[in-house]
Write an enzyme that holds these catalytic residues in place. Structure first.
Site, mmCIF file in Angstrom:
data_model
loop_
_atom_site.group_PDB
_atom_site.id
_atom_site.type_symbol
_atom_site.label_atom_id
_atom_site.label_comp_id
_atom_site.label_asym_id
_atom_site.label_seq_id
_atom_site.Cartn_x
_atom_site.Cartn_y
_atom_site.Cartn_z
ATOM 1 N N THR A 86 12.554 -1.949 -4.524
ATOM 2 C CA THR A 86 11.202 -2.889 -4.784
ATOM 3 C C THR A 86 11.429 -3.702 -5.899
ATOM 4 O OG1 THR A 86 10.138 -1.417 -3.683
ATOM 5 C CG2 THR A 86 8.941 -2.892 -5.400
ATOM 6 N N LYS A 123 13.532 -3.070 -14.148
ATOM 7 C CA LYS A 123 12.753 -4.454 -14.404
ATOM 8 C C LYS A 123 13.448 -5.113 -15.347
ATOM 9 C CE LYS A 123 8.552 -4.664 -14.055
ATOM 10 N NZ LYS A 123 8.057 -5.076 -13.039
ATOM 11 N N PRO A 159 0.921 19.394 -19.828
ATOM 12 C CA PRO A 159 2.176 19.518 -20.094
ATOM 13 C C PRO A 159 2.547 18.170 -20.966
ATOM 14 C CG PRO A 159 2.188 18.542 -17.910
ATOM 15 C CD PRO A 159 0.624 18.605 -18.323
ATOM 16 N N ASP A 209 7.638 -3.670 -21.814
ATOM 17 C CA ASP A 209 8.294 -3.529 -23.110
ATOM 18 C C ASP A 209 9.471 -2.659 -23.075
ATOM 19 O OD1 ASP A 209 6.793 -1.287 -23.171
ATOM 20 O OD2 ASP A 209 6.108 -1.675 -24.993
ATOM 21 N N GLU A 210 9.542 -1.879 -21.994
ATOM 22 C CA GLU A 210 10.350 -0.885 -21.910
ATOM 23 C C GLU A 210 11.892 -1.367 -21.385
ATOM 24 O OE1 GLU A 210 9.377 2.788 -19.765
ATOM 25 O OE2 GLU A 210 7.309 2.282 -19.769
ATOM 26 N N ASN A 259 1.948 10.221 -28.369
ATOM 27 C CA ASN A 259 1.124 10.791 -27.253
ATOM 28 C C ASN A 259 0.313 12.035 -27.878
ATOM 29 O OD1 ASN A 259 2.688 9.251 -25.736
ATOM 30 N ND2 ASN A 259 4.172 10.491 -24.986
ATOM 31 N N SER A 264 6.480 1.834 -10.496
ATOM 32 C CA SER A 264 6.066 1.755 -11.786
ATOM 33 C C SER A 264 6.131 3.091 -12.743
ATOM 34 C CB SER A 264 4.763 1.195 -11.954
ATOM 35 O OG SER A 264 3.733 2.180 -11.577
ATOM 36 N N TYR A 294 13.732 3.022 -14.138
ATOM 37 C CA TYR A 294 12.696 2.126 -14.128
ATOM 38 C C TYR A 294 13.082 0.731 -14.845
ATOM 39 C CZ TYR A 294 8.038 -0.017 -15.323
ATOM 40 O OH TYR A 294 7.160 -0.868 -15.660
ATOM 41 N N LYS A 332 -0.499 9.056 -14.312
ATOM 42 C CA LYS A 332 -0.028 8.320 -15.763
ATOM 43 C C LYS A 332 -0.668 9.089 -16.892
ATOM 44 C CE LYS A 332 2.455 4.907 -13.959
ATOM 45 N NZ LYS A 332 2.178 3.830 -13.351
ATOM 46 N N LEU A 333 -0.364 9.041 -17.971
ATOM 47 C CA LEU A 333 -0.769 9.801 -18.952
ATOM 48 C C LEU A 333 -2.309 10.172 -19.279
ATOM 49 C CD1 LEU A 333 0.869 10.831 -22.163
ATOM 50 C CD2 LEU A 333 -1.307 10.343 -22.497
ATOM 51 N N LEU A 362 0.946 -1.208 -0.049
ATOM 52 C CA LEU A 362 0.070 0.014 -0.040
ATOM 53 C C LEU A 362 0.804 1.282 -0.146
ATOM 54 C CD1 LEU A 362 -2.987 -1.124 2.267
ATOM 55 C CD2 LEU A 362 -2.828 -1.368 -0.023
HETATM 56 P P1 NAD Z 1 1.173 0.674 -9.795
HETATM 57 O O1 NAD Z 1 2.174 1.496 -9.324
HETATM 58 O O2 NAD Z 1 -0.130 1.026 -10.073
HETATM 59 O O3 NAD Z 1 0.879 -0.510 -8.888
HETATM 60 C C1 NAD Z 1 2.141 -1.395 -8.047
HETATM 61 C C2 NAD Z 1 1.635 -1.903 -6.815
HETATM 62 O O4 NAD Z 1 2.669 -2.449 -6.201
HETATM 63 C C3 NAD Z 1 0.758 -0.946 -5.765
HETATM 64 O O5 NAD Z 1 -0.208 -1.341 -5.106
HETATM 65 C C4 NAD Z 1 2.052 -0.836 -4.677
HETATM 66 O O6 NAD Z 1 1.369 -0.331 -3.267
HETATM 67 C C5 NAD Z 1 2.559 -2.138 -4.714
HETATM 68 N N1 NAD Z 1 3.930 -2.049 -3.943
HETATM 69 C C6 NAD Z 1 4.925 -1.357 -4.304
HETATM 70 N N2 NAD Z 1 6.130 -1.478 -3.682
HETATM 71 C C7 NAD Z 1 5.826 -2.596 -3.047
HETATM 72 C C8 NAD Z 1 6.278 -3.731 -2.143
HETATM 73 N N3 NAD Z 1 7.599 -3.434 -1.870
HETATM 74 N N4 NAD Z 1 5.651 -4.652 -1.577
HETATM 75 C C9 NAD Z 1 4.445 -4.947 -1.970
HETATM 76 N N5 NAD Z 1 3.598 -4.330 -2.882
HETATM 77 C C10 NAD Z 1 4.254 -3.027 -3.373
HETATM 78 O O7 NAD Z 1 1.656 -0.302 -11.171
HETATM 79 P P2 NAD Z 1 1.051 -1.032 -12.321
HETATM 80 O O8 NAD Z 1 0.718 0.124 -13.376
HETATM 81 O O9 NAD Z 1 -0.368 -1.542 -11.854
HETATM 82 O O10 NAD Z 1 2.128 -2.035 -12.793
HETATM 83 C C11 NAD Z 1 1.991 -3.289 -12.227
HETATM 84 C C12 NAD Z 1 3.031 -4.155 -12.979
HETATM 85 O O11 NAD Z 1 3.047 -4.158 -14.319
HETATM 86 C C13 NAD Z 1 4.429 -3.565 -12.664
HETATM 87 O O12 NAD Z 1 5.550 -4.487 -12.170
HETATM 88 C C14 NAD Z 1 4.980 -2.855 -13.692
HETATM 89 O O13 NAD Z 1 6.377 -2.859 -13.853
HETATM 90 C C15 NAD Z 1 4.293 -3.685 -14.841
HETATM 91 N N6 NAD Z 1 3.865 -3.000 -16.052
HETATM 92 C C16 NAD Z 1 3.044 -1.877 -16.237
HETATM 93 C C17 NAD Z 1 2.644 -1.073 -17.151
HETATM 94 C C18 NAD Z 1 1.654 -0.108 -17.053
HETATM 95 O O14 NAD Z 1 1.403 0.532 -18.341
HETATM 96 N N7 NAD Z 1 1.215 0.315 -16.101
HETATM 97 C C19 NAD Z 1 3.112 -1.463 -18.466
HETATM 98 C C20 NAD Z 1 3.809 -2.685 -18.441
HETATM 99 C C21 NAD Z 1 4.224 -3.417 -17.169
#
Ligand code: NAD
Length: 351
Positions: A98, A159, A210, A130-131, A254, A83, A155, A194-195, A36
């Site tokens: 993390t 990953k 922006p 994919d990044e 974008n 993220s 970031y 996020k965007l 959280l």
């Molecule tokens: P987010 O930031 O919305 O959610 C991350 C969650 O992880 C949060 O609920 C946070 O409380 C929890 N968290 C963070 N550190 C923690 C820890 N140490 N222990 C336990 N919980 C922890 O992220 P998201 O956008 O939902 O992304 C989820 C996954 O998908 C990530 O691994 C991200 O790299 C990957 N991803 C996201 C996207 C995207 O567009 N959002 C695209 C590709 C991959």
């Protein structure tokens, strides 16, 4: 019937995954492990039937091992991460801690329970991006699973490191892992930094939009529900040790997204006069164009120009293809944010 452990299940994609899974696998139980952080919202999952939220950290190896052992969990889906690329530029330490140390802690717990204490079927699914592949020129072929890693931000570097650790635990110890690398997700419950949610909410509040650089950075956009379906397919038919790229099949600059958000907000206000009362600071409330809020700002450091996903392996090996086209998914997402102000308004303070 099985119990799944979903890390980061109170964040954007994790929440959507938990909701997706429980609707389709009505006998399964889900334990969400989430620290959280600012990005996690307990209420997203805490009231749901057959879902238990455990507030805890993925870096707590003993806690994870205990959850796996005591609940006889055989499937772990790992979403928890820091993220947001901009935050990784201003504060990279949390990303290393993390995303790298945290993923390693989970792998250690899974190894000790699934290989040593209670050997048997298991699956560790790692959700990545994919990044990790870096940036494409306009005419470069899209990222495939064999594209060399070339991460450009703290970031994506964190990953990438976590992907390598997951791979190594398969090859070294025989842990049954899969990894999915997916493109930019959008949809409900996305944190308003996020965007898409950020720009939509700024339109509603009459705040500047922006735009980094010339706004022509291209991303492949994936509706979060399509992503969840892709993960479900990897869990069902994906091969241990394999990685799968999951994309939405639509490359969009974008600037085009921002113009579509502005046009959709203008249309929504024209169709529903009550929006002008709810959001009096919106240009659209005065009949003005939301696009008047656009401002071009200095580009993000190391900003990747283009991402694109070659989804052939996921299509051929998993039978995956995205269901939702971007125009349809964006319209539904904008409507969700208009209907759920009570969800996002308190989060603006946490940004
Ligand atoms: P987010 O930031 O919305 O959610 C991350 C969650 O992880 C949060 O609920 C946070 O409380 C929890 N968290 C963070 N550190 C923690 C820890 N140490 N222990 C336990 N919980 C922890 O992220 P998201 O956008 O939902 O992304 C989820 C996954 O998908 C990530 O691994 C991200 O790299 C990957 N991803 C996201 C996207 C995207 O567009 N959002 C695209 C590709 C991959």
């Amino acid at each position: 019937m099985q119990t799944l452990l979903v890390t980061g299940g109170a964040g954007f994609i994790g929440t959507n995954f938990v909701r997706y899974w429980r609707e389709r696998h009505t006998d399964d139980r889900i334990i969400v492990l989430d620290a959280l952080t600012y990005a996690g919202v307990a209420a997203n999952v805490s009231g749901l039937d057959r879902v238990k939220l455990v507030e805890g950290d993925i870096r707590d190896t003993d806690l994870v091992a205990q959850l796996l052992h005591d609940n006889d969990i055989r499937t772990l889906i790992h979403f928890a991460a820091e993220s947001h690329v901009d935050r990784s530029i201003s504060g990279p330490d949390a990303f290393v801690s993390t995303n790298i140390i945290g993923t390693h802690s989970l792998l250690k717990a899974a190894r000790s329970v699934w290989l040593d204490q209670r050997p048997g079927d298991h699956r560790f699914h790692h959700v990545s991006t994919d990044e990790v592949y870096g940036s494409l020129e306009p005419d470069d072929p899209a990222f495939s699973e064999t594209t060399a890693y070339a991460p450009n931000s703290p970031y994506s570097a964190s990953k990438a490191a976590s992907d390598h650790l997951v791979r190594a635990y398969h090859h070294t110890y025989g842990l049954n892992v899969t990894t999915s690398n997916c493109s930019n997700n959008y949809g409900p419950y996305q944190f308003p930094e996020k965007l898409i949610p950020l720009f939509l909410i700024n339109c509603l509040h009459g705040k500047p939009l922006p735009i980094y650089g010339d706004g022509m950075n291209v991303r492949d956009w994936l509706h979060v529900e399509d992503h969840c379906r892709g993960i479900e397919k990897v869990l069902r038919v994906g091969e241990p040790g394999e990685t799968y790229n999951i994309g939405g099949g639509e490359e969009v600059p974008n600037l085009v997204i921002i113009d579509r958000i502005c046009a959709a907000v203008d249309q929504a206000f024209a169709a529903d006069p009550s929006l002008a009362t709810r959001f009096p600071d919106a240009p659209a409330a005065r009949g003005e164009a939301s696009a008047s809020l656009k401002v071009f700002v200095e580009d993000r450091a190391g900003h990747d120009r283009r991402y694109a996903i070659d989804e052939r392996k996921a299509r051929e090996c998993l039978g995956y293809q995205p269901d939702r086209d971007f125009a349809q998914g964006l319209g539904q997402t904008l409507q969700w944010y208009l209907d759920n102000e009570a969800w996002w308004l308190p989060l603006l303070k946490a940004r």
